[in-house]
Design a protein around this motif. Structure first.
Motif, PDB file in Angstrom:
ATOM      1  N   MET A   1      22.643  85.032 -41.177  1.00  0.00           N
ATOM      2  CA  MET A   1      23.479  84.669 -40.031  1.00  0.00           C
ATOM      3  C   MET A   1      23.843  83.195 -40.104  1.00  0.00           C
ATOM      4  N   ILE A   2      24.968  82.842 -39.486  1.00  0.00           N
ATOM      5  CA  ILE A   2      25.264  81.429 -39.292  1.00  0.00           C
ATOM      6  C   ILE A   2      24.273  80.885 -38.273  1.00  0.00           C
ATOM      7  N   ASP A   3      23.666  79.755 -38.594  1.00  0.00           N
ATOM      8  CA  ASP A   3      22.662  79.138 -37.724  1.00  0.00           C
ATOM      9  C   ASP A   3      23.365  78.553 -36.488  1.00  0.00           C
ATOM     10  N   PRO A   4      23.230  79.195 -35.320  1.00  0.00           N
ATOM     11  CA  PRO A   4      23.953  78.711 -34.134  1.00  0.00           C
ATOM     12  C   PRO A   4      23.423  77.372 -33.631  1.00  0.00           C
TER      13      PRO A   4
ATOM     14  N   ILE B   1      -4.632  85.956 -31.259  1.00  0.00           N
ATOM     15  CA  ILE B   1      -4.273  85.391 -29.960  1.00  0.00           C
ATOM     16  C   ILE B   1      -3.358  86.377 -29.247  1.00  0.00           C
ATOM     17  N   LYS B   2      -3.803  86.891 -28.126  1.00  0.00           N
ATOM     18  CA  LYS B   2      -3.019  87.843 -27.350  1.00  0.00           C
ATOM     19  C   LYS B   2      -1.754  87.166 -26.816  1.00  0.00           C
ATOM     20  N   ASP B   3      -0.658  87.923 -26.791  1.00  0.00           N
ATOM     21  CA  ASP B   3       0.635  87.422 -26.293  1.00  0.00           C
ATOM     22  C   ASP B   3       1.104  86.204 -27.075  1.00  0.00           C
ATOM     23  N   TYR B   4       0.820  86.212 -28.397  1.00  0.00           N
ATOM     24  CA  TYR B   4       1.241  85.096 -29.239  1.00  0.00           C
ATOM     25  C   TYR B   4       2.757  84.931 -29.163  1.00  0.00           C
ATOM     26  N   GLY B   5       3.196  83.717 -28.925  1.00  0.00           N
ATOM     27  CA  GLY B   5       4.620  83.411 -28.902  1.00  0.00           C
ATOM     28  C   GLY B   5       5.274  83.595 -27.553  1.00  0.00           C
TER      29      GLY B   5
ATOM     30  N   ASP C   1      14.188  83.776 -38.655  1.00  0.00           N
ATOM     31  CA  ASP C   1      14.041  82.342 -38.409  1.00  0.00           C
ATOM     32  C   ASP C   1      14.812  81.911 -37.170  1.00  0.00           C
ATOM     33  N   ILE C   2      16.010  82.465 -36.992  1.00  0.00           N
ATOM     34  CA  ILE C   2      16.821  82.108 -35.828  1.00  0.00           C
ATOM     35  C   ILE C   2      16.175  82.615 -34.546  1.00  0.00           C
ATOM     36  N   GLU C   3      15.640  83.830 -34.588  1.00  0.00           N
ATOM     37  CA  GLU C   3      15.001  84.412 -33.400  1.00  0.00           C
ATOM     38  C   GLU C   3      13.739  83.649 -33.006  1.00  0.00           C
ATOM     39  N   SER C   4      12.977  83.175 -34.002  1.00  0.00           N
ATOM     40  CA  SER C   4      11.707  82.517 -33.696  1.00  0.00           C
ATOM     41  C   SER C   4      11.865  81.017 -33.426  1.00  0.00           C
ATOM     42  N   PHE C   5      13.041  80.454 -33.729  1.00  0.00           N
ATOM     43  CA  PHE C   5      13.194  79.001 -33.620  1.00  0.00           C
ATOM     44  C   PHE C   5      12.933  78.455 -32.215  1.00  0.00           C
ATOM     45  N   PRO C   6      13.469  79.061 -31.138  1.00  0.00           N
ATOM     46  CA  PRO C   6      13.206  78.483 -29.810  1.00  0.00           C
ATOM     47  C   PRO C   6      11.723  78.369 -29.486  1.00  0.00           C
ATOM     48  N   ILE C   7      10.949  79.372 -29.900  1.00  0.00           N
ATOM     49  CA  ILE C   7       9.505  79.332 -29.644  1.00  0.00           C
ATOM     50  C   ILE C   7       8.858  78.218 -30.456  1.00  0.00           C
ATOM     51  N   LEU C   8       9.215  78.132 -31.750  1.00  0.00           N
ATOM     52  CA  LEU C   8       8.645  77.097 -32.606  1.00  0.00           C
ATOM     53  C   LEU C   8       9.034  75.709 -32.119  1.00  0.00           C
ATOM     54  N   ARG C   9      10.281  75.547 -31.702  1.00  0.00           N
ATOM     55  CA  ARG C   9      10.733  74.258 -31.163  1.00  0.00           C
ATOM     56  C   ARG C   9       9.917  73.868 -29.932  1.00  0.00           C
ATOM     57  N   ASP C  10       9.668  74.845 -29.056  1.00  0.00           N
ATOM     58  CA  ASP C  10       8.901  74.562 -27.841  1.00  0.00           C
ATOM     59  C   ASP C  10       7.452  74.225 -28.157  1.00  0.00           C
TER      60      ASP C  10
ATOM     61  N   GLY D   1       5.414  66.043 -28.199  1.00  0.00           N
ATOM     62  CA  GLY D   1       6.182  65.309 -27.196  1.00  0.00           C
ATOM     63  C   GLY D   1       7.594  64.988 -27.639  1.00  0.00           C
ATOM     64  N   ASN D   2       8.012  65.514 -28.800  1.00  0.00           N
ATOM     65  CA  ASN D   2       9.342  65.222 -29.337  1.00  0.00           C
ATOM     66  C   ASN D   2      10.035  66.495 -29.799  1.00  0.00           C
ATOM     67  N   ASP D   3      11.365  66.446 -29.841  1.00  0.00           N
ATOM     68  CA  ASP D   3      12.146  67.504 -30.483  1.00  0.00           C
ATOM     69  C   ASP D   3      12.309  67.119 -31.946  1.00  0.00           C
ATOM     70  N   ILE D   4      11.418  67.625 -32.789  1.00  0.00           N
ATOM     71  CA  ILE D   4      11.399  67.232 -34.199  1.00  0.00           C
ATOM     72  C   ILE D   4      12.588  67.822 -34.944  1.00  0.00           C
ATOM     73  N   TYR D   5      12.900  69.076 -34.658  1.00  0.00           N
ATOM     74  CA  TYR D   5      13.988  69.766 -35.342  1.00  0.00           C
ATOM     75  C   TYR D   5      14.978  70.300 -34.327  1.00  0.00           C
ATOM     76  N   LYS D   6      16.260  70.271 -34.715  1.00  0.00           N
ATOM     77  CA  LYS D   6      17.312  70.785 -33.843  1.00  0.00           C
ATOM     78  C   LYS D   6      17.778  72.177 -34.253  1.00  0.00           C
ATOM     79  N   SER D   7      17.333  72.644 -35.423  1.00  0.00           N
ATOM     80  CA  SER D   7      17.794  73.950 -35.899  1.00  0.00           C
ATOM     81  C   SER D   7      16.835  74.497 -36.933  1.00  0.00           C
ATOM     82  N   PRO D   8      16.881  75.814 -37.190  1.00  0.00           N
ATOM     83  CA  PRO D   8      16.084  76.377 -38.289  1.00  0.00           C
ATOM     84  C   PRO D   8      16.437  75.744 -39.630  1.00  0.00           C
TER      85      PRO D   8
END
Length: 387
Positions: free
Chosen positions: A234-237, A141-145, A253-262, A269-276
């Motif tokens: 790293m400390i999980d912000p 998939i082009k432009d994945y993420g 994991d911290i860098e990819s979390f915002p993309i995975l959350r989105d 339709g839900n925010d399943i996780y709040k952090s890595p």
């Protein structure tokens, strides 16, 4: 001496996995990080941990689980080698299949990821099908993420073949990193929701240990093990912001979390996780029973990695930068090269005999040394006495 309770670990980890399955309506895609078989790193840094603990756990859940093995088309094309076994990722897939079958674990299929009509992938698909394994192809998939709307559409995850599963727990594993386990999980969750099936995602983790301090020797040993990848604990912000609790994760994991959350938000339709940290299932920290034993073992592992990196650097297969990273980690733990217990005996033997020498420490604590002769090298000595 043992500092880690494996029986307790298997019980707690199984319990948490079952809880996570219930949370997602009895369908969980569980990505296994690290090695599923032969986890000797964990065995070294957590004395008492069994190298086959993850397999033992799967065997206790085998009636409720099935396994999907992922491999990237890039790794098939490049004949990528798994360093610990000295075989290609493609051959390791066949090895894993034989291992799972021998343990009577349920293999669902193999998913070939990042496929873009490469002929090598088609050939490997036929090899697997001839061995009686179902194979699914997931496209590149082009432009994945970066384009979430494309991902969550019929041109993204929707273009991937849907893997039919029947068990509540679907385990995703692979020969190594970059094999497409996470993308396969997300693709499955997407297809499930289109079919009206509620499902979820979690990650089976061992290191870093989220509820140990950032600079605990066990977590530093994980950085040492991944120094060639430049991974950093790293400390999980996100966890700190959500719960005001300090927990340890690592940079990728911290860098990819915002993309995975989105992605999960757009699918479910839900925010399943709040952090890595929330995504992981990791009870290791609750099963350490003697921190002093575990800490010393982890320090010795950092030193072992340092000496291996020095050796590999001299062979031209490891960069000087990795050696420097390991030296900084040793500084963090206030240890020196001489804190590797057999080292001083080898150096003394070499100086005394004016030739290369080697030493080994037995489980009894006895240190055996050997030196080069005209017939054998130091490491070839068989006698348990010094020469």
């Amino acid at each position: 001496m043992e500092g880690f309770n494996t029986a307790k670990y298997l019980e707690l980890q199984s319990e948490k996995i079952l809880e996570r399955i219930d949370k997602f309506g009895n369908k969980l895609y569980l990505e296994f990080g690290g090695k599923l078989f032969d986890d000797y790193h964990a065995e070294r840094v957590l004395p008492g941990f069994r190298y086959d603990s993850k397999i033992q756990l799967l065997q206790t859940l085998k009636d409720q689980s099935e396994i999907i093995i992922c491999i990237s088309t890039n790794d098939i094309e490049k004949n990528k080698i798994r360093a610990d076994h000295g075989i290609t990722y493609s051959k390791d897939i066949l090895r894993l299949i034989d291992e799972f079958r021998g343990l009577e674990l349920n293999i669902n299929s193999v998913v070939i990821t990042k496929y873009n009509k490469e002929p090598e992938a088609i050939i490997f698909k036929k090899v697997l099908e001839n061995a009686g394994i179902k194979v699914y192809m997931h496209s590149y998939i082009k432009d994945y993420g970066t384009d979430i709307d494309l991902l969550i559409s019929d041109l993204g995850y929707g273009a991937n073949e849907y893997v039919e599963t029947t068990k509540p727990l679907v385990v995703l594993t692979a020969p190594g990193a970059g094999s497409g386990k996470l993308a396969t999980c997300m693709s499955q969750v997407y297809h499930d929701y289109k079919r009206g099936i509620i499902s979820g995602y979690a990650k089976f983790e061992t290191f870093p240990v989220w509820n140990l301090p950032l600079k605990h020797p066990v977590n530093v040993a994980y950085e040492a093990a991944t120094a060639d990848l430049a991974d950093v604990n790293m400390i999980d912000p996100y966890h700190m912001e959500a719960y005001n609790v300090s927990s340890v994760s690592y940079n990728r994991d911290i860098e990819s979390f915002p993309i995975l959350r989105d992605i999960l938000r757009k699918i479910t339709g839900n925010d399943i996780y709040k952090s890595p940290t929330d995504m992981g299932v990791n009870m290791v920290g609750f099963c350490i029973e003697d921190d002093s034993i575990v800490s010393e073992a982890a320090k010795q592992e950092v030193l072992r990695r340092y000496y291996k990196a020095l050796s590999d650097n001299k062979k031209g297969i490891m960069s000087e930068e990795v050696v420097k990273i390991l030296q900084m980690l040793m500084n963090d733990l206030a240890i020196t090269p001489l804190d590797r217990i057999p080292v001083e005996a080898a150096l003394t033997k070499s100086k005394t005999n004016s030739c290369p020498a080697a030493s080994i420490r037995l489980h009894t604590g006895e240190i055996i040394t050997g030196r080069n002769t005209d017939i054998m090298t130091a490491r070839s000595k068989r006698s348990v006495k010094c020469y």
